[in-house]
Motif scaffolding. Structure first.
Motif, PDB file in Angstrom:
ATOM      1  N   SER A  15       8.789  14.605   3.065  1.00  0.00           N
ATOM      2  CA  SER A  15       7.947  14.653   1.991  1.00  0.00           C
ATOM      3  C   SER A  15       7.040  15.782   2.215  1.00  0.00           C
ATOM      4  O   SER A  15       6.276  16.335   1.152  1.00  0.00           O
ATOM      5  CB  SER A  15       6.845  13.352   2.001  1.00  0.00           C
ATOM      6  OG  SER A  15       6.269  13.175   3.304  1.00  0.00           O
ATOM      7  N   TYR A  62      -2.410   7.170   6.611  1.00  0.00           N
ATOM      8  CA  TYR A  62      -3.539   7.129   5.630  1.00  0.00           C
ATOM      9  C   TYR A  62      -4.963   6.732   6.375  1.00  0.00           C
ATOM     10  O   TYR A  62      -5.741   6.739   5.460  1.00  0.00           O
ATOM     11  CB  TYR A  62      -3.167   6.139   4.409  1.00  0.00           C
ATOM     12  CG  TYR A  62      -1.691   6.241   4.166  1.00  0.00           C
ATOM     13  CD1 TYR A  62      -1.692   7.148   2.978  1.00  0.00           C
ATOM     14  CD2 TYR A  62      -0.711   5.699   4.320  1.00  0.00           C
ATOM     15  CE1 TYR A  62      -0.437   7.645   2.399  1.00  0.00           C
ATOM     16  CE2 TYR A  62       0.652   5.677   3.992  1.00  0.00           C
ATOM     17  CZ  TYR A  62       0.627   6.830   2.833  1.00  0.00           C
ATOM     18  OH  TYR A  62       1.743   7.143   2.359  1.00  0.00           O
ATOM     19  N   LEU A 120       0.571   2.346   8.005  1.00  0.00           N
ATOM     20  CA  LEU A 120      -0.656   2.613   7.492  1.00  0.00           C
ATOM     21  C   LEU A 120      -1.344   3.907   8.450  1.00  0.00           C
ATOM     22  O   LEU A 120      -2.237   4.313   8.091  1.00  0.00           O
ATOM     23  CB  LEU A 120      -1.560   1.459   7.661  1.00  0.00           C
ATOM     24  CG  LEU A 120      -1.243   0.302   6.781  1.00  0.00           C
ATOM     25  CD1 LEU A 120      -2.422  -0.941   7.007  1.00  0.00           C
ATOM     26  CD2 LEU A 120      -1.134   0.623   5.167  1.00  0.00           C
ATOM     27  N   THR A 126       6.637  19.179  -0.535  1.00  0.00           N
ATOM     28  CA  THR A 126       5.300  19.524  -1.388  1.00  0.00           C
ATOM     29  C   THR A 126       5.076  21.126  -1.333  1.00  0.00           C
ATOM     30  O   THR A 126       5.004  21.377  -0.347  1.00  0.00           O
ATOM     31  CB  THR A 126       4.089  18.825  -0.520  1.00  0.00           C
ATOM     32  OG1 THR A 126       4.281  17.356  -0.246  1.00  0.00           O
ATOM     33  CG2 THR A 126       2.815  19.099  -1.261  1.00  0.00           C
ATOM     34  N   VAL A 144       2.681   1.769  -3.366  1.00  0.00           N
ATOM     35  CA  VAL A 144       1.479   2.444  -4.402  1.00  0.00           C
ATOM     36  C   VAL A 144       1.582   4.058  -4.120  1.00  0.00           C
ATOM     37  O   VAL A 144       1.101   4.563  -5.110  1.00  0.00           O
ATOM     38  CB  VAL A 144       0.333   1.661  -4.231  1.00  0.00           C
ATOM     39  CG1 VAL A 144      -0.761   2.352  -5.136  1.00  0.00           C
ATOM     40  CG2 VAL A 144       0.410   0.268  -4.724  1.00  0.00           C
ATOM     41  N   ARG A 145       1.474   4.110  -2.824  1.00  0.00           N
ATOM     42  CA  ARG A 145       1.522   5.781  -2.512  1.00  0.00           C
ATOM     43  C   ARG A 145       2.409   6.511  -2.835  1.00  0.00           C
ATOM     44  O   ARG A 145       2.738   7.746  -2.417  1.00  0.00           O
ATOM     45  CB  ARG A 145       1.032   5.810  -1.069  1.00  0.00           C
ATOM     46  CG  ARG A 145      -0.408   5.097  -0.503  1.00  0.00           C
ATOM     47  CD  ARG A 145      -1.392   5.591  -1.228  1.00  0.00           C
ATOM     48  NE  ARG A 145      -1.804   6.982  -0.417  1.00  0.00           N
ATOM     49  CZ  ARG A 145      -2.889   7.953  -0.884  1.00  0.00           C
ATOM     50  NH1 ARG A 145      -3.702   7.390  -1.663  1.00  0.00           N
ATOM     51  NH2 ARG A 145      -3.023   9.116  -0.404  1.00  0.00           N
ATOM     52  N   GLY A 146       3.471   5.819  -3.309  1.00  0.00           N
ATOM     53  CA  GLY A 146       4.818   6.738  -3.757  1.00  0.00           C
ATOM     54  C   GLY A 146       6.002   6.716  -2.413  1.00  0.00           C
ATOM     55  O   GLY A 146       6.943   7.277  -2.835  1.00  0.00           O
ATOM     56  N   GLU A 147       5.959   5.999  -1.483  1.00  0.00           N
ATOM     57  CA  GLU A 147       6.858   5.971  -0.486  1.00  0.00           C
ATOM     58  C   GLU A 147       7.930   4.744  -0.863  1.00  0.00           C
ATOM     59  O   GLU A 147       7.644   3.941  -1.337  1.00  0.00           O
ATOM     60  CB  GLU A 147       6.183   5.635   0.914  1.00  0.00           C
ATOM     61  CG  GLU A 147       5.188   6.739   1.379  1.00  0.00           C
ATOM     62  CD  GLU A 147       4.971   6.508   2.795  1.00  0.00           C
ATOM     63  OE1 GLU A 147       6.029   6.438   3.623  1.00  0.00           O
ATOM     64  OE2 GLU A 147       3.992   6.648   3.177  1.00  0.00           O
ATOM     65  N   ARG A 201       8.101  11.170   6.592  1.00  0.00           N
ATOM     66  CA  ARG A 201       6.901  12.070   6.330  1.00  0.00           C
ATOM     67  C   ARG A 201       7.329  13.590   6.227  1.00  0.00           C
ATOM     68  O   ARG A 201       6.669  14.170   5.810  1.00  0.00           O
ATOM     69  CB  ARG A 201       5.838  11.579   7.395  1.00  0.00           C
ATOM     70  CG  ARG A 201       5.553  10.346   7.500  1.00  0.00           C
ATOM     71  CD  ARG A 201       4.531   9.934   6.235  1.00  0.00           C
ATOM     72  NE  ARG A 201       3.078  10.784   6.131  1.00  0.00           N
ATOM     73  CZ  ARG A 201       2.232  10.639   5.151  1.00  0.00           C
ATOM     74  NH1 ARG A 201       2.624   9.991   4.272  1.00  0.00           N
ATOM     75  NH2 ARG A 201       1.226  11.513   5.453  1.00  0.00           N
ATOM     76  N   TRP A 241       1.017  -1.249  -0.177  1.00  0.00           N
ATOM     77  CA  TRP A 241       0.075   0.055  -0.025  1.00  0.00           C
ATOM     78  C   TRP A 241       0.863   1.239   0.089  1.00  0.00           C
ATOM     79  O   TRP A 241       0.805   2.313  -0.685  1.00  0.00           O
ATOM     80  CB  TRP A 241      -0.898   0.124   0.891  1.00  0.00           C
ATOM     81  CG  TRP A 241      -1.640   1.153   1.308  1.00  0.00           C
ATOM     82  CD1 TRP A 241      -1.293   2.380   2.276  1.00  0.00           C
ATOM     83  CD2 TRP A 241      -2.972   1.745   0.816  1.00  0.00           C
ATOM     84  NE1 TRP A 241      -2.464   3.324   2.179  1.00  0.00           N
ATOM     85  CE2 TRP A 241      -3.345   3.042   0.886  1.00  0.00           C
ATOM     86  CE3 TRP A 241      -3.506   1.024  -0.333  1.00  0.00           C
ATOM     87  CZ2 TRP A 241      -4.450   3.545   0.701  1.00  0.00           C
ATOM     88  CZ3 TRP A 241      -4.846   1.582  -0.798  1.00  0.00           C
ATOM     89  CH2 TRP A 241      -5.150   2.757  -0.313  1.00  0.00           C
ATOM     90  N   THR A 242       1.807   1.159   0.969  1.00  0.00           N
ATOM     91  CA  THR A 242       2.787   2.585   0.947  1.00  0.00           C
ATOM     92  C   THR A 242       3.491   2.489  -0.322  1.00  0.00           C
ATOM     93  O   THR A 242       3.792   3.679  -0.677  1.00  0.00           O
ATOM     94  CB  THR A 242       3.651   2.556   2.466  1.00  0.00           C
ATOM     95  OG1 THR A 242       4.193   1.213   2.219  1.00  0.00           O
ATOM     96  CG2 THR A 242       2.865   2.422   3.225  1.00  0.00           C
TER      97      THR A 242
END
Length: 272
Positions: A265, A207, A204, A269, A144-147, A262, A141-142
């Motif tokens: 990131s 998210y 997780l 942004t 896919v989220r770009g991590e 985190r 999952w992470t």
């Protein structure tokens, strides 16, 4: 009749007289002793230190006087505490100390209690076939989220479990509660559950809406696994506790890395 002497100046002076300094009265600001004009407190106390001039050490937060312990100090204290608990437990087990004898008495008293199917189910939460898919889904999952860094660190923490547990099992060679076979300290099932569920929760948590629910769920599943292992007679209580102390260090390190990744990131942004 003699008139009272009047001060210099006439009634036609346009401006009022300047106030005269009375002896013993303190002024809020006076010139410094060196005559530089720098204001200082009349009561002898130094002026307030500007925020930019405050000095901090490597383990305190900037901009605070007195210094407030930061996250680095908290990290070091938690790691030191877990390491001390693991060292004490391992020493008592290896040296056949009083803590080991107390542990074995408690383990014998607890074996067989509780519903058999329920305790067996709880013990199975520490199986690799159950715990690893949970962590694998969180890593996927992470990703896919770009991590990248946090999922890799979680996978490395899981890979470190057998590298740490297996040599300790061979060195301590502790028999199990219901068998003479050795290699029961620390518990591999308890370590697998702690790292798999704990790392998945850390990955997780950002998210989900209520982030606190993830670590709470991980703690409940880890504790449930340990309870099942002890009640089914698969491990002594300190076998489980020793795994928790050892794997807690891995999870704390993963938590620190997670926060830093985190934060980076969020800095990258662009703001709207």
């Amino acid at each position: 009749m003699r008139e009272t002497p009047r001060p210099q100046g006439t009634a036609g002076d346009a401006g009022p007289e300047l106030p005269q300094r009375r002896p013993g009265c303190a002024f809020a600001h006076t010139t410094g002793a060196s005559g530089s004009g720098t204001p200082h407190r009349s009561d002898g106390r130094p002026p307030h230190t500007p925020r930019g001039a405050r000095h901090t050490g490597p383990t305190v937060r900037p901009g605070t006087t007195p210094p407030v312990p930061g996250r680095t100090a908290l990290f070091l204290s938690v790691v030191s505490g877990l390491s001390a608990l693991f060292a004490l437990t391992t020493w008592q087990i290896a040296a056949d100390g009083p803590l080991r004898r107390l542990d074995e008495r408690a383990g014998r008293a607890l074996v067989g209690h509780g519903p058999e199917r329920l305790t067996e189910l709880l013990a199975d939460l520490g199986n690799m076939q159950v715990a690893l898919p949970v962590l694998g889904c969180a890593i996927l999952w992470t990703l896919v989220r770009g991590e990248r860094r946090a999922p890799l660190a979680a996978a490395l923490a899981m890979a470190a479990v057998p590298l740490l547990v297996v040599p300790l099992k061979d060195w301590i060679a502790r028999p199990g509660p219901l068998t003479d076979a050795t290699g029961y300290y620390p518990s591999g099932h308890a370590a697998t559950a702690a790292v798999a569920y704990g790392a998945a929760a850390l990955l997780l948590a950002p998210y989900v809406r209520y982030a606190w629910m993830m670590p709470v769920a991980a703690v409940l599943m880890t504790v449930a696994t340990g309870i099942g292992l002890v009640l089914r007679g698969y491990h002594w209580p300190l076998d489980v506790a020793g795994s928790w102390w050892l794997c807690g260090v891995l999870l704390v390190a993963l938590w620190v890395l997670r926060r830093r990744s985190r934060r980076r990131s969020s800095w990258r942004t662009p703001s709207c």
